[in-house]
Design a protein around this motif. Structure first.
Motif, PDB file in Angstrom:
ATOM      1  N   LEU A  50      27.002  18.676  10.171  1.00 26.17           N
ATOM      2  CA  LEU A  50      26.455  20.021   9.968  1.00 26.17           C
ATOM      3  C   LEU A  50      25.461  20.395  11.067  1.00 26.17           C
ATOM      4  N   ARG A  51      24.679  19.435  11.508  1.00 25.52           N
ATOM      5  CA  ARG A  51      23.735  19.744  12.585  1.00 25.52           C
ATOM      6  C   ARG A  51      24.490  20.066  13.882  1.00 25.52           C
ATOM      7  N   PHE A  52      25.582  19.346  14.145  1.00 20.79           N
ATOM      8  CA  PHE A  52      26.401  19.647  15.314  1.00 20.79           C
ATOM      9  C   PHE A  52      26.992  21.051  15.213  1.00 20.79           C
ATOM     10  N   LEU A  53      27.567  21.359  14.049  1.00 24.56           N
ATOM     11  CA  LEU A  53      28.196  22.663  13.867  1.00 24.56           C
ATOM     12  C   LEU A  53      27.176  23.788  13.907  1.00 24.56           C
ATOM     13  N   ALA A  54      25.994  23.546  13.349  1.00 26.37           N
ATOM     14  CA  ALA A  54      24.943  24.573  13.378  1.00 26.37           C
ATOM     15  C   ALA A  54      24.581  24.909  14.820  1.00 26.37           C
ATOM     16  N   GLY A  55      24.494  23.885  15.660  1.00 26.19           N
ATOM     17  CA  GLY A  55      24.186  24.127  17.055  1.00 26.19           C
ATOM     18  C   GLY A  55      25.268  24.941  17.751  1.00 26.19           C
ATOM     19  N   GLU A  62      19.698  24.183   7.917  1.00 27.52           N
ATOM     20  CA  GLU A  62      19.327  24.664   6.588  1.00 27.52           C
ATOM     21  C   GLU A  62      20.229  25.822   6.143  1.00 27.52           C
ATOM     22  N   GLU A  63      20.442  26.794   7.049  1.00 22.40           N
ATOM     23  CA  GLU A  63      21.272  27.932   6.663  1.00 22.40           C
ATOM     24  C   GLU A  63      22.722  27.501   6.433  1.00 22.40           C
ATOM     25  N   LEU A  64      23.226  26.584   7.261  1.00 22.76           N
ATOM     26  CA  LEU A  64      24.607  26.158   7.118  1.00 22.76           C
ATOM     27  C   LEU A  64      24.815  25.350   5.834  1.00 22.76           C
ATOM     28  N   SER A  65      23.836  24.535   5.464  1.00 19.93           N
ATOM     29  CA  SER A  65      24.005  23.659   4.291  1.00 19.93           C
ATOM     30  C   SER A  65      23.625  24.337   2.984  1.00 19.93           C
ATOM     31  N   THR A  66      22.744  25.351   3.025  1.00 16.82           N
ATOM     32  CA  THR A  66      22.278  25.980   1.783  1.00 16.82           C
ATOM     33  C   THR A  66      22.545  27.471   1.706  1.00 16.82           C
ATOM     34  N   GLY A  67      22.814  28.099   2.833  1.00 16.09           N
ATOM     35  CA  GLY A  67      23.007  29.542   2.829  1.00 16.09           C
ATOM     36  C   GLY A  67      21.730  30.325   2.937  1.00 16.09           C
ATOM     37  N   ARG A  68      20.597  29.633   3.017  1.00 18.99           N
ATOM     38  CA  ARG A  68      19.322  30.339   3.106  1.00 18.99           C
ATOM     39  C   ARG A  68      18.997  30.646   4.562  1.00 18.99           C
TER      40      ARG A  68
END
Length: 461
Positions: A50-55, A62-68
């Motif tokens: 998730l950290r790779f994809l977020a980058g 946080e936004e990718l894993s929780t939507g916030r």
């Protein structure tokens, strides 16, 4: 983290908004097939994925894993800062309202770090307002939210709980909480200087009130040795304020006053009004012990007015006991008695220790005017209030006063019983009833001892 289906939909939406193919998103660390499986909600992605994809997607973990959205946590932290500033410079009830709003939003959004900070703030507000049950509940809840965190992160919650128990007169339990936390920090190799200074500073007051002066001195010396590694000026100022008590107990009055001057300068600069009031209070105590009663009265009146303005009921009561003792020594008995009479009702609440201090002074004043019956009544009431507190020095002192009264009135056996009771309450020098002292911090040497210094109704904490 949300369920895999929700995360997959979020990744697919953000990828489409940015015009990326699954291959472009995946490379070089993952395969297009993995992204396809993830977007279909058939696999739970790891934190690293998730950290790779977020980058790659230009967002946050946080936004990718929780939507916030990431700004929510930032906004809550800014509001926490506002609440902290309000507590330091304004009204505790107003600050509590701000902390509750942050707590509600943090719970709704599932932001645990901000939730814990809000609970710690509510605990501090409750301490200032004298609501010790609420303070304990808030600090315990904060500890629960921090249960999986390293011990240094839990230090503030432990310290808060210990202070609540100290103000309730439960000195031994306050020591137990702080000693256990110190041992956990040092045994785990997590000797965080700021956490240790916070805990060692907090344990000085209950040690002193229990008569464990060697332990108080050791805690003070350890905190002083760690201070150069601490970057929070308010924490260092609080340390100097408490260390002044050990200097005073050792008869080092000039050093005690110098420590308080350092703390007072920082508190004034940071506009920490309650802490500044505590400095005036402690300086009044230093002047009183040194025989400068006029200066003591001025400092204590300043402290009382500042604390009363902030509606800090328990702290105000403690200062009023000290002020009444100074007025008594100045020969203004009626003024002192009037001040003390308003404190006697505290015996039915968490202010029992302060009510005991008021009864003790009223007993002394009754003896001075020759009313031995009234003096005995006040001493006995003070003893009853202090029985559960563990304040060894205060209990022993009251037993001595009562024994002397019995001896002067010809009741020798009653006097002997009172003296024996006092000996039973007196803690052995340098010890508590809790077992071994906390383990020392590697590379830090502390020790020494000193004689007792007691106030009329509990020294400034």
């Amino acid at each position: 983290m949300d369920e895999p289906v929700a995360i997959g939909r979020r990744v697919a939406r953000l990828r489409a908004e940015r015009g990326l193919t699954q291959r472009a998103l995946a490379e070089p660390s993952y395969t297009p097939a993995y992204i396809s499986t993830l977007e279909a909600g058939k696999v739970r992605p790891s934190e690293a994925a998730l950290r790779f994809l977020a980058g790659r997607l230009g967002t946050t973990y946080e936004e990718l894993s929780t939507g916030r959205p990431p700004h929510l946590a930032t906004e809550l932290r800014l509001r926490l800062t506002d609440a902290q500033r309000t507590l330091a410079t304004g009204d505790a009830s107003e600050a509590a309202g701000l902390y509750r709003e942050v707590l509600d939003d943090a719970e709704r959004l599932g932001l645990d770090p901000e939730r814990a900070e809000a609970l710690l703030g509510l605990g501090e507000c409750a301490l200032e307002a004298g609501d010790l049950a609420a303070a304990t509940a808030h600090f315990e809840a904060a500890e629960q939210h921090l249960a999986d965190e390293p011990p240094p992160r839990k230090a503030r919650a432990v310290r808060g709980r210990a202070v609540a128990h100290l103000l309730a007169g439960e000195l031994r339990y306050a020591c137990y909480l702080l000693e256990t936390a110190i041992d956990e920090l040092t045994a785990g190799g997590l000797a965080d200087p700021e956490a240790l200074v916070l805990l060692y500073t907090a344990v000085i007051s209950p040690y002193t009130d229990m008569g464990a002066h060697a332990r108080a001195v050791h805690a003070a010396e350890t905190a002083l040795a760690l201070a150069p590694q601490v970057h929070d000026p308010a924490l260092v100022a609080g340390m100097h304020r408490q260390v002044a008590r050990t200097f005073l107990a050792s008869g080092r009055v000039a050093e005690a006053d110098a420590s308080l001057a350092k703390a007072q300068s920082v508190y004034r600069q940071l506009q920490l009004r309650t802490d500044l009031a505590h400095c005036h209070w402690m300086r009044g105590y230093v002047h009183s012990q040194n025989g400068d009663l006029a200066s003591a009265e001025a400092e204590l009146r300043t402290a009382r007015d500042m604390l009363a303005a902030r509606r800090a009921a328990l702290y105000t009561a403690q200062v009023e006991v000290e002020l009444a003792d100074v007025l008594r020594r100045l020969g203004r008995g009626p003024e002192a008695a009037e001040l003390l009479s308003g404190l006697l009702d505290l015996g039915d609440s968490h202010g029992a220790v302060h009510a005991a201090g008021a009864h003790r002074l009223l007993g002394l004043m009754a003896e001075e005017r020759g009313d031995t019956e009234a003096a005995e009544r006040h001493y006995v009431q003070a003893l009853a209030l202090l029985e559960r507190s563990g304040a060894g020095g205060d209990l022993a002192d009251l037993c001595r006063l009562l024994g002397d009264l019995f001896r002067r009135t010809g009741r020798t056996e009653a006097a002997l019983d009172a003296y024996r009771t006092g000996l039973g309450h007196r803690a052995a020098p340098g010890t508590t009833t809790l077992g071994p002292a906390p383990a020392g911090v590697p590379g830090v040497v502390g020790g020494g001892g000193g004689g007792p210094a007691r106030a009329a109704g509990g020294s400034p904490s």
